[in-house]
Design an enzyme around this catalytic site. Sequence first.
Site, PDB file in Angstrom:
ATOM      1  N   THR A   2       0.853  -1.195   0.000  1.00  0.00           N
ATOM      2  CA  THR A   2       0.000   0.000   0.000  1.00  0.00           C
ATOM      3  C   THR A   2       0.886   1.241   0.000  1.00  0.00           C
ATOM      4  O   THR A   2       2.012   1.183   0.480  1.00  0.00           O
ATOM      5  CB  THR A   2      -0.845  -0.033   1.287  1.00  0.00           C
ATOM      6  OG1 THR A   2      -1.828  -1.027   1.115  1.00  0.00           O
ATOM      7  CG2 THR A   2      -1.498   1.272   1.598  1.00  0.00           C
ATOM      8  N   GLY A  30     -10.362  -2.585   4.014  1.00  0.00           N
ATOM      9  CA  GLY A  30      -9.354  -2.634   5.076  1.00  0.00           C
ATOM     10  C   GLY A  30      -9.307  -1.357   5.889  1.00  0.00           C
ATOM     11  O   GLY A  30     -10.279  -0.597   5.963  1.00  0.00           O
ATOM     12  N   ASP A  31      -8.166  -1.117   6.496  1.00  0.00           N
ATOM     13  CA  ASP A  31      -7.990   0.043   7.382  1.00  0.00           C
ATOM     14  C   ASP A  31      -7.816   1.354   6.624  1.00  0.00           C
ATOM     15  O   ASP A  31      -8.082   2.439   7.167  1.00  0.00           O
ATOM     16  CB  ASP A  31      -6.738  -0.158   8.248  1.00  0.00           C
ATOM     17  CG  ASP A  31      -5.494  -0.316   7.364  1.00  0.00           C
ATOM     18  OD1 ASP A  31      -5.455  -1.255   6.551  1.00  0.00           O
ATOM     19  OD2 ASP A  31      -4.574   0.536   7.472  1.00  0.00           O
TER      20      ASP A  31
END
Length: 292
Positions: free
Chosen positions: A158, A188-189
């Site tokens: 990422t 996701g986060d």
Amino acid sequence: MSAAQQACLAAALVTGYEVLGRGASSVEAVEKTIRVLESSGLFNAGIGSRLQLDSVRRMDASIMEGHRLRAGAVAAIEQIRHPITAARLVMEETEHVLLVGEPATRFARHFKLKLDRQLSPKRTSFKAVRPRQVSGPTQKTLDLYRVMRIRRTVGLETVGAVALDRAGTVAAGASTGGIALMLPGRVGDTPLIGCGVYADNVAGAVSMTGVGEGIIRIAVAKEIADRLAAGASPAAAARSVLKKLVTRIRGAAGALVLAPDGRFTIRHTTPRMAAGYWGGTGKPVVKDKFER
Ligand code: ASP
């Protein structure tokens, strides 16, 4: 880290530094830096994004600034070359923080954000499942997920950035294609404020990478920011929260942490993490291993 990735990270840092040098905001620097990485195809973001198990690329991104605590994010956006710009538009053009899925894609298209043919579902090359448009897990994707999740940790790249501008405002951003072997619709986060990113001028800026499920459960970015606000150094704050992530839930992550006075740290629980910074030497420093 390949030579191409190293060169791309250096180019991204140069871009961000030039933006700040012109006196522009840290938000602008973070966005422009991340756009370079999203365009490269060398990282898991933008045109390099991973496929979900139904062969569709759904991307997440977020951005936050520390002066007024404004934030914007998109989740499960498709075909848009620069999800980070879509996140910034959510922050600056709406009162919302997070837009998801097809409406997020339409929102980005409304603002004429570039589409990318490589991100089109029809052009994917993942062979395990035929490309098709489905909006949720099917029996086939669930079976694939169960069989393959054991190999989930392969390469996590990422992209993210933190910056401090002349006005003393910090900003943080992140953009991702998610993790390997995820169910369709998994988020996701990265687009979750307080998990993947956080920025507050009285604490600092944090941008995370790693397995999002763990980062969400600890709310890592906010927890690091809280420790900064309580007086911890970036290194101490990152070290203690990453230790908690590993010991409590066996998570894996890397953090970019920048204090409002310019002190910063890059830390990771994984063996390697490609990242870089400006260290006052006239050119960016790029490495794939930082103090642990
Ligand atoms: N944090 C991202 C996610 O879980 C993945 C990554 O950082 O590589 O979606």
